[in-house]
Design a protein around this motif. Structure first.
Motif, PDB file in Angstrom:
ATOM      1  N   PHE A   1      33.439  32.192  41.795  1.00  0.00           N
ATOM      2  CA  PHE A   1      34.541  32.755  42.627  1.00  0.00           C
ATOM      3  C   PHE A   1      35.898  32.586  40.887  1.00  0.00           C
ATOM      4  O   PHE A   1      36.464  33.779  41.030  1.00  0.00           O
ATOM      5  N   LEU A   2      35.300  32.025  40.079  1.00  0.00           N
ATOM      6  CA  LEU A   2      36.384  32.166  39.067  1.00  0.00           C
ATOM      7  C   LEU A   2      36.669  33.914  38.191  1.00  0.00           C
ATOM      8  O   LEU A   2      35.552  34.093  38.133  1.00  0.00           O
ATOM      9  N   THR A   3      37.645  34.471  38.516  1.00  0.00           N
ATOM     10  CA  THR A   3      37.836  35.439  37.362  1.00  0.00           C
ATOM     11  C   THR A   3      38.619  35.620  36.303  1.00  0.00           C
ATOM     12  O   THR A   3      39.028  34.214  35.978  1.00  0.00           O
ATOM     13  N   CYS A   4      39.319  36.421  35.186  1.00  0.00           N
ATOM     14  CA  CYS A   4      39.894  36.413  34.424  1.00  0.00           C
ATOM     15  C   CYS A   4      41.170  36.249  34.307  1.00  0.00           C
ATOM     16  O   CYS A   4      41.279  37.144  35.878  1.00  0.00           O
TER      17      CYS A   4
ATOM     18  N   PHE B   1      34.427  39.284  35.884  1.00  0.00           N
ATOM     19  CA  PHE B   1      34.096  38.747  36.162  1.00  0.00           C
ATOM     20  C   PHE B   1      32.423  38.692  36.695  1.00  0.00           C
ATOM     21  O   PHE B   1      32.082  39.542  36.721  1.00  0.00           O
ATOM     22  N   PRO B   2      31.824  38.037  36.582  1.00  0.00           N
ATOM     23  CA  PRO B   2      31.850  36.641  35.641  1.00  0.00           C
ATOM     24  C   PRO B   2      31.838  36.146  34.907  1.00  0.00           C
ATOM     25  O   PRO B   2      31.427  36.858  33.950  1.00  0.00           O
ATOM     26  N   LEU B   3      32.855  34.721  34.464  1.00  0.00           N
ATOM     27  CA  LEU B   3      33.132  34.498  33.304  1.00  0.00           C
ATOM     28  C   LEU B   3      32.033  33.882  32.901  1.00  0.00           C
ATOM     29  O   LEU B   3      31.244  32.967  33.019  1.00  0.00           O
ATOM     30  N   HIS B   4      31.610  33.898  30.899  1.00  0.00           N
ATOM     31  CA  HIS B   4      30.313  33.844  30.525  1.00  0.00           C
ATOM     32  C   HIS B   4      30.961  32.340  29.845  1.00  0.00           C
ATOM     33  O   HIS B   4      31.194  32.613  28.742  1.00  0.00           O
ATOM     34  N   PRO B   5      29.413  31.322  30.443  1.00  0.00           N
ATOM     35  CA  PRO B   5      29.916  30.323  29.722  1.00  0.00           C
ATOM     36  C   PRO B   5      29.872  30.032  27.960  1.00  0.00           C
ATOM     37  O   PRO B   5      28.280  30.497  28.049  1.00  0.00           O
TER      38      PRO B   5
ATOM     39  N   LEU C   1      34.917  29.404  28.439  1.00  0.00           N
ATOM     40  CA  LEU C   1      34.386  30.798  29.823  1.00  0.00           C
ATOM     41  C   LEU C   1      34.293  31.279  28.940  1.00  0.00           C
ATOM     42  O   LEU C   1      36.204  32.124  28.423  1.00  0.00           O
ATOM     43  N   VAL C   2      33.892  32.586  28.994  1.00  0.00           N
ATOM     44  CA  VAL C   2      34.306  34.027  27.935  1.00  0.00           C
ATOM     45  C   VAL C   2      34.870  34.931  28.850  1.00  0.00           C
ATOM     46  O   VAL C   2      33.490  35.170  29.425  1.00  0.00           O
ATOM     47  N   CYS C   3      35.752  35.717  29.247  1.00  0.00           N
ATOM     48  CA  CYS C   3      35.440  36.822  29.839  1.00  0.00           C
ATOM     49  C   CYS C   3      35.008  38.339  29.371  1.00  0.00           C
ATOM     50  O   CYS C   3      35.165  38.315  28.217  1.00  0.00           O
ATOM     51  N   GLY C   4      34.244  39.208  30.211  1.00  0.00           N
ATOM     52  CA  GLY C   4      33.548  39.626  29.419  1.00  0.00           C
ATOM     53  C   GLY C   4      34.451  41.636  29.039  1.00  0.00           C
ATOM     54  O   GLY C   4      33.820  42.144  28.617  1.00  0.00           O
TER      55      GLY C   4
ATOM     56  N   VAL D   1      46.876  33.047  40.140  1.00  0.00           N
ATOM     57  CA  VAL D   1      45.708  32.674  41.441  1.00  0.00           C
ATOM     58  C   VAL D   1      44.466  33.192  40.735  1.00  0.00           C
ATOM     59  O   VAL D   1      44.211  34.526  41.591  1.00  0.00           O
ATOM     60  N   PRO D   2      43.612  32.717  40.049  1.00  0.00           N
ATOM     61  CA  PRO D   2      42.589  33.569  39.095  1.00  0.00           C
ATOM     62  C   PRO D   2      40.543  33.248  39.210  1.00  0.00           C
ATOM     63  O   PRO D   2      40.449  32.930  38.984  1.00  0.00           O
ATOM     64  N   PHE D   3      40.826  34.025  41.237  1.00  0.00           N
ATOM     65  CA  PHE D   3      39.966  33.918  41.812  1.00  0.00           C
ATOM     66  C   PHE D   3      39.772  34.333  42.340  1.00  0.00           C
ATOM     67  O   PHE D   3      40.551  35.796  42.655  1.00  0.00           O
ATOM     68  N   ARG D   4      38.231  35.487  42.599  1.00  0.00           N
ATOM     69  CA  ARG D   4      37.969  36.857  43.132  1.00  0.00           C
ATOM     70  C   ARG D   4      38.665  36.436  45.076  1.00  0.00           C
ATOM     71  O   ARG D   4      38.606  35.897  45.212  1.00  0.00           O
ATOM     72  N   ALA D   5      38.980  38.246  45.431  1.00  0.00           N
ATOM     73  CA  ALA D   5      39.299  38.668  46.457  1.00  0.00           C
ATOM     74  C   ALA D   5      38.043  37.066  47.641  1.00  0.00           C
ATOM     75  O   ALA D   5      36.941  37.490  47.242  1.00  0.00           O
TER      76      ALA D   5
END
Ligand SMILES: [Zn+2]
Lengths: 147, 214
Positions: A8-11, A23-27, A122-125, B111-115
């Motif tokens: 669920f986490l985004t940059c 999304f997704p962030l890359h471990p 976690l790295v943003c693509g 808030v860094p979470f998707r919709a």
């Protein structure tokens, strides 16, 4: 950090919000741990429609974990019926049917809620920003100019 | 006593000593716990849900969210993700081995979470911190709008948020609730024990467009 959370986490960087590759962030350089937790089938059922399954599969592969099935499990496959003799019944004649978490539910629970990233980043693509994870806690504080 | 949020940003105020004091004071724990239960009552969750805890601190609310319904947590146990700007507070949460995932993050940055991630969000005694800008490059209204816009997007349709906070005055109360409305929320302010020194302000936020079925 649970793999559920990573799904669920985004940059956090403003200019990445509109980019699908944030999304997704890359471990990377991850150290994983299993943190046992009680299985909660109602919760899993609640989350199923919200999971991004392909992205979960991708992350699982990036982490070198056993591959997940190609499609997400169906909510109806999370419970199975088991026959058992009620406690205290010594005759063995009063068999009852109970619903228990299926292997599908147990596997899903293991990957989403018990498999945790303990250390790594976690790295943003999209922008390449790296978020550090230490003792399972991700640092999402941004320097002012990136907000 | 001067209000802590007027003197220092929370990451500096809740240093290790303050964080420990905050967490070990049984009076504060009791108040925090009763406010969490009140917020849960307002959220009306009916089944195990994914929750966001804004300003989760040392996890005092989180421990209640993780409890089963038989222990007084409606719809529980819930899975929660907590954000806090104080690493000292999060350090205590880690020592307590709380069940939620913890983030070192400033809700004023978004808030860094998707919709549609969360069923609901809870915040106890935290969002007044958003009203003080920590440098000349950011404004309180910018922080409030980034927070509420991010929170709105991260909640699923039909979701809810309850934020208990300590507004400094009526102007601040209005500033916070109107920022929430501008972000798209249906918003109501609820006051328990108004006019007393135990007055508690709850901002109850709803996201339209779906059934609240927990
Ligand atoms: Zn990015």
């Amino acid at each position: 950090m649970k793999l559920l959370t990573l799904n669920f986490l985004t940059c956090a960087i403003k200019t990445c919000k509109t980019s699908p590759s944030s999304f997704p962030l890359h471990p990377q350089d991850s150290e994983l741990e299993i943190v046992e937790a009680d299985i909660n089938v109602l919760f899993l059922r609640n989350m199923l429609p919200r999971l991004m399954w392909n992205e979960l599969r991708l992350i699982v592969n990036e982490l070198g974990l056993p591959s997940l099935p190609e499609t997400a499990p169906d909510a109806s496959s999370l419970l199975e019926t088991k026959l058992q003799v009620p406690e205290g019944d010594t005759t063995g004649l009063n068999i009852e049917k109970i619903e228990v978490p299926s292997q599908v539910a147990k596997d899903l629970h293991r990957v989403l809620l018990e498999t945790c990233i303990r250390e790594g980043k976690l790295v943003c693509g999209n922008c390449g920003h790296e978020y550090k994870v230490m003792e399972g806690v991700a640092n999402f504080l941004l320097p002012g100019h990136l907000v | 006593m001067s209000r802590p949020e007027n003197t220092l940003p929370p990451d500096l105020f809740y240093n290790d000593t303050e964080a420990l004091k905050y967490t070990t004071s049984s009076r504060i724990q009791k108040i925090q716990s009763s406010m969490t239960h009140r917020a849960l009552q307002l959220l009306q969750l009916k089944s195990p849900s994914l929750l966001l805890d804004i300003g989760c601190g040392s996890g005092l609310s989180g421990e209640i969210l993780s409890a089963p319904s038989s222990a007084g947590t409606p719809g529980g146990p819930h899975i929660w993700i907590g954000l806090d700007i104080s690493s000292s507070m999060l350090g205590i949460a880690l020592e307590k081995e709380v069940e939620g995932d913890l983030f070192l993050a400033d809700a004023g940055q978004g808030v860094p979470f998707r919709a549609g991630t969360f069923d609901a969000a809870i915040s106890i005694s935290a969002i007044q911190w958003l009203c003080n800008a920590e440098s000349s490059s950011e404004s309180a209204s910018g922080r409030l709008s980034r927070f509420f816009n991010g929170l709105y997007a991260s909640l699923r349709r039909g979701g809810r948020a309850v934020c208990q906070f300590y507004p400094k005055n009526d102007t601040q109360k209005t500033m916070v609730s109107s920022a929430a409305v501008r972000a798209g929320f249906g918003a109501g302010l609820l006051e328990d024990d108004p006019g007393t020194k135990n007055a508690k302000t709850y901002l109850v936020l709803t996201v339209g467009g779906g059934e609240l079925d927990g």
